[in-house]
Enzyme design. Structure first.
Site, PDB file in Angstrom:
ATOM      1  N   LYS A 157       0.851  -1.201   0.000  1.00 18.33           N
ATOM      2  CA  LYS A 157       0.000   0.000   0.000  1.00 18.33           C
ATOM      3  C   LYS A 157       0.883   1.246   0.000  1.00 18.33           C
ATOM      4  CE  LYS A 157      -0.281  -0.295   5.050  1.00 18.33           C
ATOM      5  NZ  LYS A 157      -1.144  -0.676   6.187  1.00 18.33           N
ATOM      6  N   ARG A 183     -10.861  -0.485  14.833  1.00 21.23           N
ATOM      7  CA  ARG A 183     -10.759   0.332  13.622  1.00 21.23           C
ATOM      8  C   ARG A 183     -11.803  -0.178  12.638  1.00 21.23           C
ATOM      9  NH1 ARG A 183      -4.970   0.860  10.641  1.00 21.23           N
ATOM     10  NH2 ARG A 183      -5.333  -1.350  10.229  1.00 21.23           N
ATOM     11  N   HIS A 220      -6.223  -7.913  13.002  1.00 22.76           N
ATOM     12  CA  HIS A 220      -5.040  -7.040  13.004  1.00 22.76           C
ATOM     13  C   HIS A 220      -4.702  -6.664  14.438  1.00 22.76           C
ATOM     14  CE1 HIS A 220      -2.158  -4.290  11.261  1.00 22.76           C
ATOM     15  NE2 HIS A 220      -2.722  -3.229  11.783  1.00 22.76           N
ATOM     16  N   ARG A 264       0.833 -10.786   7.046  1.00 24.83           N
ATOM     17  CA  ARG A 264       0.904  -9.603   6.178  1.00 24.83           C
ATOM     18  C   ARG A 264       2.172  -8.826   6.505  1.00 24.83           C
ATOM     19  NH1 ARG A 264      -3.852  -9.821   8.659  1.00 24.83           N
ATOM     20  NH2 ARG A 264      -3.326  -8.009   9.923  1.00 24.83           N
ATOM     21  N   TYR A 317      14.655  31.607   5.158  1.00 24.51           N
ATOM     22  CA  TYR A 317      13.424  32.320   5.525  1.00 24.51           C
ATOM     23  C   TYR A 317      13.420  32.662   7.006  1.00 24.51           C
ATOM     24  CZ  TYR A 317      11.207  31.320   1.034  1.00 24.51           C
ATOM     25  OH  TYR A 317      10.894  31.278  -0.290  1.00 24.51           O
ATOM     26  N   CYS A 320      13.176  25.074   3.041  1.00 25.18           N
ATOM     27  CA  CYS A 320      12.258  25.748   2.108  1.00 25.18           C
ATOM     28  C   CYS A 320      11.440  24.701   1.347  1.00 25.18           C
ATOM     29  CB  CYS A 320      13.035  26.577   1.099  1.00 25.18           C
ATOM     30  SG  CYS A 320      14.333  27.598   1.791  1.00 25.18           S
ATOM     31  N   MET A 321      10.580  25.167   0.439  1.00 26.22           N
ATOM     32  CA  MET A 321       9.755  24.228  -0.318  1.00 26.22           C
ATOM     33  C   MET A 321      10.615  23.328  -1.215  1.00 26.22           C
ATOM     34  SD  MET A 321       6.607  24.851  -2.982  1.00 26.22           S
ATOM     35  CE  MET A 321       5.530  25.720  -1.869  1.00 26.22           C
ATOM     36  N   ASP A 322      11.654  23.895  -1.830  1.00 23.54           N
ATOM     37  CA  ASP A 322      12.422  23.155  -2.830  1.00 23.54           C
ATOM     38  C   ASP A 322      13.906  23.031  -2.502  1.00 23.54           C
ATOM     39  OD1 ASP A 322      10.015  23.507  -4.502  1.00 23.54           O
ATOM     40  OD2 ASP A 322      10.732  25.583  -4.572  1.00 23.54           O
TER      41      ASP A 322
HETATM   42  C1  LIG Z   1      -0.435  -1.779   6.821  1.00 29.62           C
HETATM   43  C2  LIG Z   1      -1.004  -3.022   7.331  1.00 29.62           C
HETATM   44  C3  LIG Z   1      -0.182  -4.150   7.569  1.00 29.62           C
HETATM   45  C4  LIG Z   1       1.330  -4.085   7.483  1.00 29.62           C
HETATM   46  O1  LIG Z   1       1.831  -3.654   8.725  1.00 29.62           O
HETATM   47  P1  LIG Z   1       3.395  -3.540   8.994  1.00 29.62           P
HETATM   48  O2  LIG Z   1       3.466  -3.068  10.389  1.00 29.62           O
HETATM   49  O3  LIG Z   1       3.913  -2.534   8.040  1.00 29.62           O
HETATM   50  O4  LIG Z   1       3.962  -4.883   8.773  1.00 29.62           O
HETATM   51  C5  LIG Z   1      -0.793  -5.316   7.937  1.00 29.62           C
HETATM   52  N1  LIG Z   1      -2.129  -5.398   8.084  1.00 29.62           N
HETATM   53  C6  LIG Z   1      -2.949  -4.340   7.895  1.00 29.62           C
HETATM   54  C7  LIG Z   1      -4.409  -4.503   8.082  1.00 29.62           C
HETATM   55  C8  LIG Z   1      -2.414  -3.108   7.527  1.00 29.62           C
HETATM   56  O5  LIG Z   1      -3.222  -2.062   7.355  1.00 29.62           O
END
Ligand SMILES: *Cc1c(COP(=O)(O)O)cnc(C)c1O
Length: 377
Positions: A36, A131, A161, A215, A259, A305-307
């Site tokens: 992601k 969540r 999770h 995951r 700045y 700065c920005m850049d």
């Molecule tokens: C982002 C995410 C992960 C990955 O978590 P890490 O801490 O980066 O390994 C796993 N499960 C869910 C639901 C997530 O949103």
């Protein structure tokens, strides 16, 4: 092609190293590479490719848009959207063979009259994160009943999770026990994949009794999920940020820099200018931190700065020298510690105005700069 002297290097060999070691250590049969947010700023396609080569079996993202973009490059790979999608988008997801998450009863109700192509669905249980996810045995029962008898749904996964896998406390155990209690009496063999662990849980706790998958996010990139975790093997940071000095000057005592004229040289000093700033995700908070030139550290002076931003250097430093802002000496995690945040936020912040270069075996094997060069693959 790019025409600016600021770039990110991604060492794909290091991602390969991290994934293959974690896969072996975790013992999971199935491993999602979590890509992601453009693979935490590293580049989703490139990371996904090397992660799959190193032993990941699935890809996971947060939003359907991310999954659809990956589908073009990975026509066969299983891709899970871990976050909620709109019920009305289920047809589009199913047509593209994207697996989606059933995260609450209202969503399941909303897809009850869906009759498109068969949709692959993972059921998300909330065991304490609060969540998304179904809460408690009654909701789980009802969800299972509705999804199993749905004519256009293939219920193929079950997951939860952890909120605290990255710190030492009992909340992980509490969530883990809650999951075990919820699935007691359910035939888990009906699911292709049952997954609980993120990186921290994988490295700290190993495989759970009821899971055959995990995951993998942050640790795949070689970034430790927390500071107090004793790693079972070395993680190798794949991300580094570099720039070249665009101007070098000597200023007199009392001269002000940047700045708000917030920095005043206390003596004669050499100041170097770097071509990156907060619009690149090199945020103003970095003021006062150090950067590396050839193994030595120099401070950022004045406002970012920005850049552009300015650093104070010594007599050895030359115009055009390479400056490493994040690398092996001053790591992503060091920067996060300095800024009182987490390494995740540092890499995710570096914007797509900064080109990414990909390295394998020390050679540049690709680059990504879509926003400006219009590459769409
Ligand atoms: C982002 C995410 C992960 C990955 O978590 P890490 O801490 O980066 O390994 C796993 N499960 C869910 C639901 C997530 O949103």
């Amino acid at each position: 092609m790019f025409y600016r002297d600021t770039w990110v290097e991604i060492d794909l060999d290091r991602i390969y190293h991290n994934v293959s070691h974690i896969k072996a250590f975790s013992g999971f049969e199935h491993l999602f590479a979590v890509v992601k947010a453009n693979a935490y700023g590293h580049g989703d396609v490139e990371v996904a490719r090397v992660a799959l080569e190193a032993g990941a079996s699935h890809l996971a993202v947060a939003f359907l848009d991310e999954a659809l973009a990956l589908r073009k490059q990975f026509p066969q790979t299983k891709i899970l959207v871990m976050g909620p999608i709109r019920p009305t988008d289920l047809q589009h997801a199913a047509e593209q063979q994207i697996t989606v998450t059933a995260h609450d009863l209202a969503w399941i109700e909303a897809i009850s009259d869906y009759r498109g192509p068969r949709a692959n669905i993972h059921l998300k249980l909330d065991t304490g994160m609060n969540r998304i996810g179904l809460i408690g045995p009654e909701q789980l029962d009802q969800a299972l009943k509705q999804l199993r008898q749905h004519p256009a749904v293939n219920l193929c996964g079950l997951f939860t999770h952890f909120a605290t896998a990255d710190c030492i406390d009992d909340y992980y155990k509490q969530q883990s026990r809650a999951f075990d209690a919820l699935v007691e009496g359910i035939d888990l063999s009906q699911f292709e994949i049952v997954h609980q662990s993120n990186s921290a849980a994988m490295l700290r706790h190993g495989k759970q009794q009821h899971s055959n998958g995990g995951r993998l996010g942050i640790a795949m990139y070689g970034l430790p999920p927390s500071d107090d975790l004793e790693l079972p093997f070395e993680l190798q940071q794949a991300f580094s940020l570099h720039a070249r000095i665009t101007q070098l000057k000597t200023i007199q005592s009392g001269t002000k820099v940047g700045y708000a004229a917030s920095y005043e040289a206390p003596r004669e000093e050499r100041i170097a200018t770097l071509p990156l700033g907060y619009a690149d995700g090199w945020l103003r908070y970095h003021q006062g931190r150090k950067v590396e030139i050839d193994g030595r550290r120099f401070p950022i002076v004045g406002r970012v700065c920005m850049d552009q931003c300015m650093i104070r250097v010594d007599d050895e430093v030359q115009l055009g020298d390479q400056v490493t802002l994040l690398g092996d000496l001053i790591t992503v995690t060091d920067a996060a510690d300095d800024l009182n945040t987490i390494n995740y936020e540092i890499v995710c912040s570096i914007s797509d105005r900064v080109p990414r270069l990909y390295k394998r075996g020390g050679q540049t094997v690709g680059e990504r700069y879509d926003r400006y060069d219009g590459r769409t693959d």
